[in-house]
Each structure stands twice: as structure tokens, then as C-alpha cells.
Design a protein around this motif. Structure first.
Motif, PDB file in Angstrom:
ATOM      1  N   SER A  82      67.339  35.482  38.643  1.00 37.92           N
ATOM      2  CA  SER A  82      66.403  36.547  38.985  1.00 37.92           C
ATOM      3  C   SER A  82      65.515  36.870  37.794  1.00 37.92           C
ATOM      4  CB  SER A  82      67.183  37.786  39.416  1.00 37.92           C
ATOM      5  OG  SER A  82      66.298  38.799  39.849  1.00 37.92           O
ATOM      6  N   LEU A  83      64.693  37.882  37.938  1.00 37.54           N
ATOM      7  CA  LEU A  83      63.798  38.302  36.868  1.00 37.54           C
ATOM      8  C   LEU A  83      64.504  39.303  35.961  1.00 37.54           C
ATOM      9  CD1 LEU A  83      61.865  37.465  39.328  1.00 37.54           C
ATOM     10  CD2 LEU A  83      60.141  38.759  38.076  1.00 37.54           C
ATOM     11  N   TYR A  87      58.432  39.675  31.919  1.00 38.77           N
ATOM     12  CA  TYR A  87      59.713  39.299  32.503  1.00 38.77           C
ATOM     13  C   TYR A  87      60.006  37.832  32.205  1.00 38.77           C
ATOM     14  CZ  TYR A  87      59.895  43.515  35.479  1.00 38.77           C
ATOM     15  OH  TYR A  87      59.952  44.802  35.948  1.00 38.77           O
ATOM     16  N   THR A 100      58.412  46.178  27.568  1.00 36.99           N
ATOM     17  CA  THR A 100      57.223  46.889  28.017  1.00 36.99           C
ATOM     18  C   THR A 100      56.189  46.783  26.910  1.00 36.99           C
ATOM     19  OG1 THR A 100      58.570  48.433  29.280  1.00 36.99           O
ATOM     20  CG2 THR A 100      56.317  49.108  28.769  1.00 36.99           C
ATOM     21  N   ARG A 144      62.865  51.022  41.541  1.00 39.15           N
ATOM     22  CA  ARG A 144      62.791  51.910  40.403  1.00 39.15           C
ATOM     23  C   ARG A 144      62.938  53.329  40.927  1.00 39.15           C
ATOM     24  NH1 ARG A 144      57.427  54.005  37.668  1.00 39.15           N
ATOM     25  NH2 ARG A 144      58.812  55.827  37.698  1.00 39.15           N
ATOM     26  N   TYR A 164      53.083  47.278  41.731  1.00 36.04           N
ATOM     27  CA  TYR A 164      53.398  46.367  40.644  1.00 36.04           C
ATOM     28  C   TYR A 164      52.899  44.985  41.052  1.00 36.04           C
ATOM     29  CZ  TYR A 164      56.560  49.906  38.733  1.00 36.04           C
ATOM     30  OH  TYR A 164      57.093  51.051  38.188  1.00 36.04           O
ATOM     31  N   TYR A 214      62.030  53.962  44.768  1.00 34.22           N
ATOM     32  CA  TYR A 214      60.757  53.294  45.036  1.00 34.22           C
ATOM     33  C   TYR A 214      61.152  51.831  45.221  1.00 34.22           C
ATOM     34  CZ  TYR A 214      55.729  52.364  44.074  1.00 34.22           C
ATOM     35  OH  TYR A 214      54.404  51.999  44.135  1.00 34.22           O
ATOM     36  N   MET A 263      50.482  50.322  32.820  1.00 31.95           N
ATOM     37  CA  MET A 263      51.692  49.728  32.276  1.00 31.95           C
ATOM     38  C   MET A 263      51.632  48.202  32.391  1.00 31.95           C
ATOM     39  SD  MET A 263      54.769  52.238  33.551  1.00 31.95           S
ATOM     40  CE  MET A 263      54.132  52.705  35.152  1.00 31.95           C
ATOM     41  N   LEU A 309      62.057  57.462  41.114  1.00 37.83           N
ATOM     42  CA  LEU A 309      60.819  58.239  41.118  1.00 37.83           C
ATOM     43  C   LEU A 309      60.923  59.515  40.292  1.00 37.83           C
ATOM     44  CD1 LEU A 309      59.579  57.889  44.798  1.00 37.83           C
ATOM     45  CD2 LEU A 309      58.478  57.048  42.740  1.00 37.83           C
ATOM     46  N   ARG A 351      51.740  57.908  42.892  1.00 38.11           N
ATOM     47  CA  ARG A 351      52.973  57.329  43.430  1.00 38.11           C
ATOM     48  C   ARG A 351      52.681  56.142  44.327  1.00 38.11           C
ATOM     49  NH1 ARG A 351      56.185  61.773  46.319  1.00 38.11           N
ATOM     50  NH2 ARG A 351      57.939  60.371  46.069  1.00 38.11           N
ATOM     51  N   PHE A 367      54.259  44.754  31.656  1.00 41.94           N
ATOM     52  CA  PHE A 367      55.621  44.309  31.387  1.00 41.94           C
ATOM     53  C   PHE A 367      55.656  42.787  31.277  1.00 41.94           C
ATOM     54  CE2 PHE A 367      57.344  48.428  32.399  1.00 41.94           C
ATOM     55  CZ  PHE A 367      56.588  48.911  33.457  1.00 41.94           C
ATOM     56  N   ARG A 410      60.572  52.997  33.968  1.00 42.84           N
ATOM     57  CA  ARG A 410      59.301  52.721  34.629  1.00 42.84           C
ATOM     58  C   ARG A 410      59.215  51.317  35.185  1.00 42.84           C
ATOM     59  NH1 ARG A 410      55.068  54.118  30.161  1.00 42.84           N
ATOM     60  NH2 ARG A 410      56.544  52.863  28.982  1.00 42.84           N
ATOM     61  N   GLN A 411      60.107  50.426  34.706  1.00 41.71           N
ATOM     62  CA  GLN A 411      59.987  49.052  35.166  1.00 41.71           C
ATOM     63  C   GLN A 411      60.802  48.846  36.425  1.00 41.71           C
ATOM     64  OE1 GLN A 411      61.703  50.048  32.542  1.00 41.71           O
ATOM     65  NE2 GLN A 411      63.703  49.044  32.482  1.00 41.71           N
ATOM     66  N   LEU A 412      60.508  47.766  37.124  1.00 44.78           N
ATOM     67  CA  LEU A 412      61.287  47.386  38.294  1.00 44.78           C
ATOM     68  C   LEU A 412      62.552  46.651  37.865  1.00 44.78           C
ATOM     69  CD1 LEU A 412      58.594  46.026  40.780  1.00 44.78           C
ATOM     70  CD2 LEU A 412      59.597  48.310  40.658  1.00 44.78           C
ATOM     71  N   THR A 413      63.618  46.916  38.594  1.00 44.17           N
ATOM     72  CA  THR A 413      64.868  46.159  38.440  1.00 44.17           C
ATOM     73  C   THR A 413      65.036  45.305  39.676  1.00 44.17           C
ATOM     74  OG1 THR A 413      65.877  47.864  37.078  1.00 44.17           O
ATOM     75  CG2 THR A 413      67.357  46.326  38.186  1.00 44.17           C
ATOM     76  N   PHE A 414      65.289  44.013  39.466  1.00 44.31           N
ATOM     77  CA  PHE A 414      65.328  43.042  40.555  1.00 44.31           C
ATOM     78  C   PHE A 414      66.755  42.682  40.951  1.00 44.31           C
ATOM     79  CE2 PHE A 414      61.010  41.665  41.344  1.00 44.31           C
ATOM     80  CZ  PHE A 414      60.337  42.219  40.258  1.00 44.31           C
ATOM     81  N   LEU A 450      63.759  41.824  32.633  1.00 44.45           N
ATOM     82  CA  LEU A 450      62.707  42.429  31.827  1.00 44.45           C
ATOM     83  C   LEU A 450      62.928  42.120  30.355  1.00 44.45           C
ATOM     84  CD1 LEU A 450      60.211  44.340  31.846  1.00 44.45           C
ATOM     85  CD2 LEU A 450      61.821  46.201  31.368  1.00 44.45           C
ATOM     86  N   PHE A 476      60.878  47.727  46.763  1.00 40.37           N
ATOM     87  CA  PHE A 476      59.943  46.627  46.992  1.00 40.37           C
ATOM     88  C   PHE A 476      60.672  45.400  47.522  1.00 40.37           C
ATOM     89  CE2 PHE A 476      56.127  47.957  44.615  1.00 40.37           C
ATOM     90  CZ  PHE A 476      56.648  49.001  43.868  1.00 40.37           C
TER      91      PHE A 476
END
Lengths: 116, 116
Positions: free
Chosen positions: B42-43, B35, B48, A94, B105, A32, B31, A96, B101, B33, A102-106, B45, A34
Motif C-alpha cells: 500500500s501507500l 508517498y 509532508t 483522515r 486529495y 473523511y 498541502m 475531520l 471540507r 505530500f 492532515r494526510q490520508l492513511t491508506f 507517507l 475515500f
């Protein structure tokens, strides 16, 4: 674990020329994906996302991105750059699958500078 | 998409003090989060925020330093405790709306913290 790589810290392009900001990813199962943009002293603004379907995704401000599963890439593109596109761009991922985080990794971010 | 109100937008704090950042969403979200974005980075995390239970922290972040509350599905707070100059960063709240799906975010505008 999921991860994102943006190999270029800085991309410079002349106004009116096409631009590409590179992103590759690693995730278990289907991704997924972005793209976000961050202007100075501002939060993150959503540009586009890929979940499934057409590999070419169109987003805000004329940007698009191409999902390439074999190369695990999701490069951001724009046919004709504007000076106002100058900003910091982040790719994020992230997984699927049900076991994915569940979180985004940048990614580390790419500073785009469009020269007049 | 959800609209996020994050407060304060910026603050300058003395070392050894604490700052609580608020994240208010205009709709119930599944959800939330928190950051951190260190200068030029970068960001990353932090955690959560779980509704009605303790937050889930990422490696390198602990509850004593970054206590988080989430009393309901529209509100969360992050406290940066016993601050030092190394805590100077942008702190961002992020939410996910929906279970499908196609959920997205969304990020708050961020809190720019400077510790002196």
C-alpha cells in the motif's frame, strides 16, 4: 492514530454480478473517507469520497460506497461488474477534527478481478 | 481539481546514486505530500512538504535519505539519496487544493524507480 483495514487481499467476481470491496476504519471524531483505484503502471485515480450527508455516496464509473458509522465501515459497491473494473482498490481515511493528521492513511489494498 | 505533473515517470538507477523527483502543480495548493508504494504494498507517507521550511517526516523516514524541497505553493522535489535495491518503489506526490471540507486529495501519476 487513524487506520484503515481492507480484510480481503483479493476479490473475484463474475462479469455482470454485483461486487463489494470491504473497508473498515478507525479515526478520532468524524471521518473523511475515500476510495481510489490503481490500474497497472498507473497512478491513483479518485473514485469517490464521503464527508457528511447521505450515507450512500455515488462516484465515478458506476461505483458507490455506503458509510456505516455504527460499524465504522465504508464498503465499495457496484451493481454490475465489468472486466475493465479489474484493478487494485484502496480505501483511505483522515479525521475531520482539528487535531487530526492532515494526510490520508491508506488500507493495504484489494485486488479486484472480474472474470468474463 | 489540480493537475499534477510528476517527473520522471520511471527510472532505472545504479545503487549508491541519487534521484530527484519533481512534482509541479497547475495551481497553488495548501498541502503537498510524498508517498512511497513498495512492490505489492500500500501507500506509506514519507513526509509532508512544507512551503519555505523543512519537511515533516514520518517515523522511519529521515531527511538525509529523503531530502525534500518546496520553494513555493506549486512545486516540490523529493530526492532519494544513496539508493539501494530496497528503494525500488513507486513514489507519488499528492496535493490538497483549498481549505474547505470539500477539498480533495489528488495524486500524481507516480515515479517508478528501480535500483540495480
Amino acid at each position: 492514530a487513524q487506520s484503515v483495514a481492507q480484510p480481503e487481499d483479493q476479490v473475484n467476481v463474475a462479469e455482470g454480478n454485483p461486487l463489494t470491496v470491504k473497508c473498515t476504519y478507525s479515526v478520532s471524531g468524524n471521518p473523511y473517507l475515500f476510495w481510489y483505484v490503481q490500474y497497472p503502471n498507473r497512478g491513483l485515480q479518485f473514485l469517490l469520497k464521503y464527508i457528511t450527508g447521505d450515507n450512500l455516496v455515488k462516484g465515478s464509473y458506476g461505483f458507490e460506497a455506503e458509510f456505516n458509522k455504527s460499524q465504522t465501515s465504508f464498503h465499495l459497491k457496484k451493481p454490475s461488474a465489468l472486466v475493465s473494473d479489474s484493478a487494485l482498490y484502496f480505501c483511505a481515511v483522515r479525521g475531520l477534527s482539528s487535531g487530526s493528521a492532515r494526510q490520508l492513511t491508506f488500507g493495504s489494498g484489494t485486488q479486484l478481478t472480474v472474470l468474463p | 481539481s489540480a493537475v499534477i505533473s510528476q517527473k520522471p515517470s520511471r527510472d532505472i538507477c545504479q545503487r549508491g546514486t541519487s534521484l530527484t523527483i519533481q512534482c509541479q502543480v497547475d495551481s497553488q495548493v495548501t498541502m503537498m505530500f510524498w508517498y512511497r508504494q513498495q512492490p505489492g504494498q500500500s501507500l506509506t507517507l514519507i513526509a509532508t512538504a512544507n512551503q519555505g521550511s523543512e519537511a515533516t517526516y514520518e517515523s522511519g523516514f529521515v531527511i538525509d535519505k529523503f531530502p525534500i524541497s518546496r520553494p513555493n505553493l506549486t512545486f516540490s522535489t523529493l530526492t532519494v539519496s544513496n539508493m539501494s535495491p530496497e528503494d525500488s518503489s513507486i513514489y507519488l506526490c499528492s496535493v490538497v487544493l483549498g481549505q474547505s471540507r470539500n477539498y480533495g486529495y489528488t495524486f500524481g501519476s507516480g515515479t517508478r524507480l528501480t535500483v540495480v
